[in-house]
Scaffold this active site. Structure first.
Site, short mmCIF file in Angstrom:
data_model
loop_
_atom_site.label_atom_id
_atom_site.label_comp_id
_atom_site.label_asym_id
_atom_site.label_seq_id
_atom_site.Cartn_x
_atom_site.Cartn_y
_atom_site.Cartn_z
N GLU A 122 -6.96 15.52 14.17
CA GLU A 122 -6.85 14.49 15.22
C GLU A 122 -6.04 13.30 14.71
OE1 GLU A 122 -11.26 14.80 15.89
OE2 GLU A 122 -10.61 14.54 17.96
N GLU A 151 -14.92 21.28 15.15
CA GLU A 151 -16.10 20.47 15.47
C GLU A 151 -17.19 21.28 16.18
OE1 GLU A 151 -13.00 19.45 15.72
OE2 GLU A 151 -12.80 17.30 15.33
C1 LIG Z 1 -15.67 11.32 16.08
C2 LIG Z 1 -15.80 12.63 15.37
C3 LIG Z 1 -14.49 13.14 14.96
C4 LIG Z 1 -14.32 14.20 14.22
C5 LIG Z 1 -15.38 15.11 13.88
C6 LIG Z 1 -15.08 15.89 12.64
O1 LIG Z 1 -14.03 15.80 12.05
S1 LIG Z 1 -16.30 16.88 12.12
C7 LIG Z 1 -15.65 17.61 10.64
C8 LIG Z 1 -14.69 18.66 10.96
N1 LIG Z 1 -14.24 19.29 9.76
C9 LIG Z 1 -14.71 20.45 9.35
O2 LIG Z 1 -15.52 21.07 9.97
C10 LIG Z 1 -14.16 20.96 8.03
C11 LIG Z 1 -15.30 21.25 7.09
N2 LIG Z 1 -14.82 21.68 5.81
C12 LIG Z 1 -14.33 22.92 5.60
O3 LIG Z 1 -14.17 23.72 6.47
C13 LIG Z 1 -14.02 23.24 4.18
O4 LIG Z 1 -14.79 22.44 3.36
C14 LIG Z 1 -12.53 23.08 3.81
C15 LIG Z 1 -12.01 21.71 4.15
C16 LIG Z 1 -11.70 24.16 4.52
C17 LIG Z 1 -12.38 23.27 2.26
O5 LIG Z 1 -12.94 24.52 1.91
P1 LIG Z 1 -13.22 24.88 0.37
O6 LIG Z 1 -13.74 26.26 0.37
O7 LIG Z 1 -12.04 24.55 -0.41
O8 LIG Z 1 -14.35 23.89 -0.11
P2 LIG Z 1 -15.85 23.74 0.36
O9 LIG Z 1 -16.03 24.18 1.74
O10 LIG Z 1 -16.73 24.35 -0.66
O11 LIG Z 1 -16.03 22.15 0.35
C18 LIG Z 1 -15.97 21.43 -0.87
C19 LIG Z 1 -16.97 20.31 -0.79
O12 LIG Z 1 -16.55 19.39 0.22
C20 LIG Z 1 -17.59 19.17 1.15
N3 LIG Z 1 -16.97 18.96 2.46
C21 LIG Z 1 -16.04 19.70 3.04
N4 LIG Z 1 -15.68 19.16 4.21
C22 LIG Z 1 -16.41 18.05 4.37
C23 LIG Z 1 -16.48 17.06 5.38
N5 LIG Z 1 -15.72 17.11 6.48
N6 LIG Z 1 -17.34 16.06 5.21
C24 LIG Z 1 -18.13 15.97 4.10
N7 LIG Z 1 -18.10 16.89 3.10
C25 LIG Z 1 -17.25 17.91 3.24
C26 LIG Z 1 -18.40 20.46 1.11
O13 LIG Z 1 -19.70 20.24 1.57
C27 LIG Z 1 -18.35 20.80 -0.37
O14 LIG Z 1 -19.28 20.00 -1.04
P3 LIG Z 1 -20.63 20.62 -1.56
O15 LIG Z 1 -21.24 19.53 -2.35
O16 LIG Z 1 -20.26 21.83 -2.33
O17 LIG Z 1 -21.42 20.95 -0.34
#
Ligand SMILES: CC/C=C\CC(=O)SCCNC(=O)CCNC(=O)[C@H](O)C(C)(C)COP(=O)(O)OP(=O)(O)OC[C@H]1O[C@@H](n2cnc3c(N)ncnc32)[C@H](O)[C@@H]1OP(=O)(O)O
Length: 715
Positions: free
Chosen positions: A103, A123
């Site tokens: 976004e 989302e």
């Molecule tokens: C007004 C509202 C507007 C917007 C709403 C949103 O944006 S909601 C969020 C939308 N985003 C997502 O759903 C993406 C979520 N993340 C992923 O799909 C994957 O993490 C990603 C980015 C593809 C990376 O994958 P990878 O396999 O490389 O790593 P992993 O998934 O193990 O993540 C690593 C650690 O980062 C933490 N994490 C990932 N994304 C977020 C996030 N958006 N917010 C907070 N934390 C995030 C994830 O939990 C892992 O940490 P851990 O301690 O191992 O749990």
């Protein structure tokens, strides 16, 4: 946490800095607002590039902040300010641009993506909708049908697909930031009017109403009660039918409802739990971060039935060299053909080279001699497996890991057949093994932590959600399923029909009720297990076996050759053997009536609430017993097993999370109620852990481990 630097003389480079995925935390949002203001007001800056540190653009809003009061600048005005800037702003997308990250990029005037980046608005998978303008901008840019697809499924797309759909402007396989900087230099001075997506009209199909009605119907059907996909459709409809400002207002209203919903909490819990289960621990104190897995490049699979074939495919697709052993020549031939077909089809679908060459086949057990890891997937028969493990113990190298795909048999007993019990673990796959995401890694008291670490690492390599669990009958998933299935049978005895039970469970969100599922997997499977447990008494109708209530209904159907879909008759009737459409069976209804009459049972009306409570609370209660016995390390492990292996609706978070949402005192009270009505059913006896949690004030689920670990007296 965003940094501004001046590059190439006139480009303001804003770098988001919040490892690991540059999520839009309050600090990052503050950083963006601040750096944008500075870039816009600095006369040296003529264009701006936004990128993310460490090869990741942005993983979206910081999900960890959702549970607490939001602080810092909100996303929507921040993105509007970027779009309104009078200097061109280019997003340099590497790694991921997801959710709020995409976004943010849609608020920029241009998007340059690395070829390997993944983009999407996921989302909906967190129980939300793209409410930082995504639901309003994306349809304006790529049209309503494509936007609906991306927003309601949350799927991630490749840069190539994003380019084709029209929401990135350029794809590069070189340095993305450099490409974006060059691009930014080249567009200075051009009009930005047509680049501000919010000012564009939404390309509208002729019959908007018909389009949205059709989509809404499909989405409601596949959502199984989830509310976010429906809200996503409503938001896109607003983009298609309202001016931008009103559409944004609608987006915010819909988001407000979703944001505080139990479903969003459940889905976000699933997001973190899915990742948490990889940080396994054993009661001995061994943990994921203190054990290094052994490298595995050569694997062997023994048995080429349905499970063995799927496991072979999963291993080969993960890049391992596999030898598949099957002693029956016909089965070997059929298995080889099926594995090759599956591998070829997958390669075609994914556009990658086929892994067919990675698999060798043999009739000789000796062929597994040089494997690093062997997975036994032969018929579920203890004597056969005992014999096999003895042989493997002498054929394989001393450090080879010996794994069994048994779904219920005793891992310790199998380990004791070998000279290396520490090298034996269960790798319990779910059918079809190359498709289903769940893997239960089962350790016994003698399994070495390194063996567990190796099986867990292999599961990850195969793309599985692997959960480490202790050894007990049925492990976690099948053990909890037993009381669930038994309650469903008891409900039939008391007056329900398979249709009423299945309807209530499907209404809860399962893709299939217990009886349709039993027809699909085959009634004979459970029959064999019950026979092995000495529970089956052919032709007998007694309702007490081994000292507890028992329903012989399943056995009686099997005795009539009614094995489900494959025989065309089971709990339902099918057009022909093998067909899938379940129809109510009048024969079955009269059979149930006769059965009740012969047993002296008085049929009564049973409603959905009773079906759901008895089946689900019995299952949940077993989950508490499992936690109490440390068979599962925490509630997240159980929940991920149920979400990924048993069709538990993700928007309800898994059985233990569901119990926490219903309220532990309520679950306890209903179990006590049903136990009073059915004192001969031990699985309705509330677990002592449930009691302890309730008497500890029913702490939130993330604090259950403190109560589980607290020493307690049984007195
Ligand atoms: C007004 C509202 C507007 C917007 C709403 C949103 O944006 S909601 C969020 C939308 N985003 C997502 O759903 C993406 C979520 N993340 C992923 O799909 C994957 O993490 C990603 C980015 C593809 C990376 O994958 P990878 O396999 O490389 O790593 P992993 O998934 O193990 O993540 C690593 C650690 O980062 C933490 N994490 C990932 N994304 C977020 C996030 N958006 N917010 C907070 N934390 C995030 C994830 O939990 C892992 O940490 P851990 O301690 O191992 O749990």
């Amino acid at each position: 946490m965003a940094e501004l630097s001046l590059v190439s003389g006139s480009v303001g480079l804003i770098t988001l800095q919040s490892p690991p995925v540059n999520a839009l935390s309050a600090a990052v949002r503050r950083g963006i607002v601040d750096t944008m203001q500075r870039a816009v007001s600095d006369p040296k800056v003529r264009s701006v590039v936004i990128c993310g540190q460490n090869g990741v653009f942005c993983g979206g809003a910081d999900i960890r902040e959702f549970g607490s009061t939001m602080t810092g600048p909100p996303l929507v005005p921040m993105i509007h300010a970027i779009e309104a800037a009078d200097k061109p702003v280019v997003a340099a997308i590497e790694g991921s641009a997801l959710g709020g990250g995409l976004e943010l990029a849609l608020g920029c005037h241009y998007r340059i993506s690395h070829a390997k980046a993944r983009l999407g608005l996921p989302e909906v998978t967190l129980g939300l909708l793209p409410a930082a303008g995504g639901s309003q901008r994306l349809p304006r840019l790529i049209g309503v049908p494509a936007a609906l697809d991306l927003i309601t499924t949350g799927r991630h797309v490749t840069a190539a697909e994003a380019l084709k759909l029209g929401f990135v402007d350029q794809v590069t396989d070189q340095n993305t930031v450099e490409a974006a900087v060059q691009f930014a230099l080249s567009v200075v001075g051009q009009s930005l009017e047509s680049r501000r997506i919010s000012s564009l009209p939404c390309p509208c199909p002729v019959d908007v109403d018909a389009l949205f009605e059709g989509v809404m119907q499909r989405v409601r059907q596949s959502a199984r009660g989830a509310i976010a996909p429906v809200a996503c459709v409503q938001a896109v409809r607003a983009a298609a039918t309202l001016p931008y400002a009103q559409g944004m207002q609608r987006e915010q209203e819909l988001m407000a409802t979703l944001f505080t919903s139990g479903q969003a909490r459940a889905l976000q819990y699933c997001f973190f739990s899915q990742r948490a289960v990889s940080r396994w621990s054993m009661p001995s104190g061994a943990r994921w971060d203190t054990c290094k897995p052994k490298p595995v490049t050569k694997a062997a699979v023994i048995g080429l039935g349905t499970m063995g074939r799927g496991i072979t495919v999963a291993l080969a697709q993960a890049g391992l060299s596999v030898v598949a052993v099957e002693t029956q020549p016909q089965q070997l031939k059929a298995g080889q053909r099926a594995v090759s077909d599956m591998l070829e089809r997958a390669a075609q679908r994914l556009g990658v080279p086929s892994a067919v060459q990675g698999v060798r086949y043999s009739q000789e057990l000796q062929a597994v001699a040089d494997a690093h890891l062997v997975i036994e997937a032969v018929f579920e028969d203890m004597a056969l497996k005992e014999q096999l493990f003895k042989q493997l113990s002498s054929i394989c190298k001393p450090d080879t890991l010996l794994c069994t795909n048994t779904s219920a048999l005793d891992i310790d007993h199998l380990a004791s057949q070998t000279h290396r019990p520490q090298q034996v673990v269960g790798m319990h796959f779910f059918a079809p093994a190359h498709v289903m995401k769940l893997l239960e890694v089962v350790y016994g008291p003698r399994s070495a932590p390194q063996a567990v670490a190796t099986a867990m690492a292999l599961g990850k390599r195969m793309g599985k959600v692997s959960v480490a669990v202790g050894n007990c009958r049925g492990f976690v998933g099948n053990r909890m399923l037993m009381p669930y299935v038994e309650e469903a049978l008891f409900l039939l005895e008391e007056g329900a029909t398979p249709e009423t039970v299945d309807h209530a469970l499907e209404e809860f969100g399962f893709p299939m009720g217990v009886f349709r599922m039993s027809d699909l997997s085959g009634l004979d499977v459970g029959w064999r297990v019950r026979k092995a447990a000495g529970l089956v008494e052919p032709g007998k109708m007694s309702r007490v076996r081994q000292g507890r209530r028992y329903s012989p209904l399943g056995d009686l159907l099997c005795e009539q050759g009614r094995f489900g879909q494959k025989t065309g008759q089971g709990w339902y009737l099918y057009e022909t053997p093998g067909s899938r459409e379940a129809r109510p069976d009048p024969w079955l209804h009269s059979f149930l009536e006769e059965y009740r009459a012969r047993q002296g049972l008085v049929s009564r009306r049973i409603d959905s609430q009773e079906v759901q409570e008895r089946c689900l609370y019995a299952l949940i209660n077993e989950g508490f017993n499992i936690l109490q016995e440390s068979i599962a390390a925490g509630p997240e492990d159980i929940d991920m097993i149920y979400v990924f292996g048993y069709g538990w609706p993700r928007h309800r978070g898994g059985p233990m999370f569901y119990a926490s949402q219903v309220g532990l005192p309520r679950v306890l009270q209903r179990l006590e109620h049903y136990q009073q009505l059915h004192p001969d059913v031990p699985h309705l006896q509330p677990s002592s852990l449930l009691w302890r949690l309730v008497s500890s004030g029913s702490p939130p689920i993330h604090r259950w481990r403190e109560v589980i670990r607290k020493p307690h007296s049984a007195l």
